[in-house]
Design an enzyme around this catalytic site. Structure first.
Site, PDB file in Angstrom:
ATOM      1  N   CYS A   1       0.831  -1.208   0.000  1.00 39.73           N
ATOM      2  CA  CYS A   1       0.000   0.000   0.000  1.00 39.73           C
ATOM      3  C   CYS A   1       0.866   1.259   0.000  1.00 39.73           C
ATOM      4  O   CYS A   1       2.019   1.251   0.427  1.00 39.73           O
ATOM      5  CB  CYS A   1      -0.898   0.019   1.224  1.00 39.73           C
ATOM      6  SG  CYS A   1      -2.047  -1.355   1.314  1.00 39.73           S
TER       7      CYS A   1
ATOM      8  N   GLU B   1       0.596   3.916   1.875  1.00 37.22           N
ATOM      9  CA  GLU B   1       0.926   4.389   3.212  1.00 37.22           C
ATOM     10  C   GLU B   1       2.193   3.722   3.733  1.00 37.22           C
ATOM     11  O   GLU B   1       3.096   4.373   4.253  1.00 37.22           O
ATOM     12  CB  GLU B   1      -0.222   4.110   4.195  1.00 37.22           C
ATOM     13  CG  GLU B   1      -1.522   4.782   3.833  1.00 37.22           C
ATOM     14  CD  GLU B   1      -2.433   3.905   2.978  1.00 37.22           C
ATOM     15  OE1 GLU B   1      -1.978   3.346   1.951  1.00 37.22           O
ATOM     16  OE2 GLU B   1      -3.609   3.767   3.341  1.00 37.22           O
TER      17      GLU B   1
END
Length: 127
Positions: free
Chosen positions: A55, A57
C-alpha cells in the site's frame, strides 16, 4: 483543513500518479510528514501474487524509516476514485507503531476526511 494537511494531500495526489495498479485500477498515493519537517511519499504497487502488493501508506513510511526517520506528525492518503478508502488494517497498524495519535487525512476525487490515528485504530496492538 490546515495548510500542512493540504500540502501533504497534494503530495499524496502526485504520488498516486506513479502507482502500479494493473489489477485493481485504484491508484493510491500517500505522504507522511516527519518531525523534522521532511516529507516522504509513496504509491501502491500491485503484484500478480496479490499478497505481495504494498500500500501507498506503508511505502511512504518505510521510505522515511529507511532514511532514518521514525517520528511522524501527519499522514495523507489519496485514491483516484469516486470511492473513499480509509487506510487498510495493515497500514493502520504500521502507522500506529510509529505515530499512534497523528492527524490522518484521506481523500478521493470528491471527498476529504480528517481524523486521527487513534480514532482509526482504537486498541492498537502494542508490545
Amino acid at each position: 483543513m490546515n495548510s500542512e494537511l493540504t500540502k501533504l494531500l497534494e503530495i499524496a495526489k502526485q504520488a498516486a500518479e506513479k502507482a502500479y495498479v494493473p489489477y485493481s485500477g485504484f491508484k493510491v498515493g500517500s505522504a507522511v510528514k516527519c518531525i523534522d519537517g521532511s516529507v516522504y511519499s509513496g504509491c501502491n504497487v500491485e503484484n500478480a501474487s496479490y499478497s505481495l502488493t504494498i500500500c501507498a501508506e506503508r511505502t511512504a513510511i518505510f521510505k522515511a524509516i529507511s532514511e532514518g526517520h521514525k517520528q511522524f506528525t501527519a499522514i495523507a492518503i489519496y485514491v483516484d476514485s469516486d470511492k473513499v478508502f480509509p487506510p487498510c488494517g495493515a497500514c493502520r497498524q504500521v502507522i500506529s507503531e510509529f505515530a499512534p495519535t497523528i492527524p490522518v487525512v484521506y481523500a478521493n476525487l470528491n471527498e476529504t476526511i480528517e481524523t486521527t490515528m487513534d480514532k482509526l485504530l482504537p486498541g492498537a496492538f502494542k508490545l
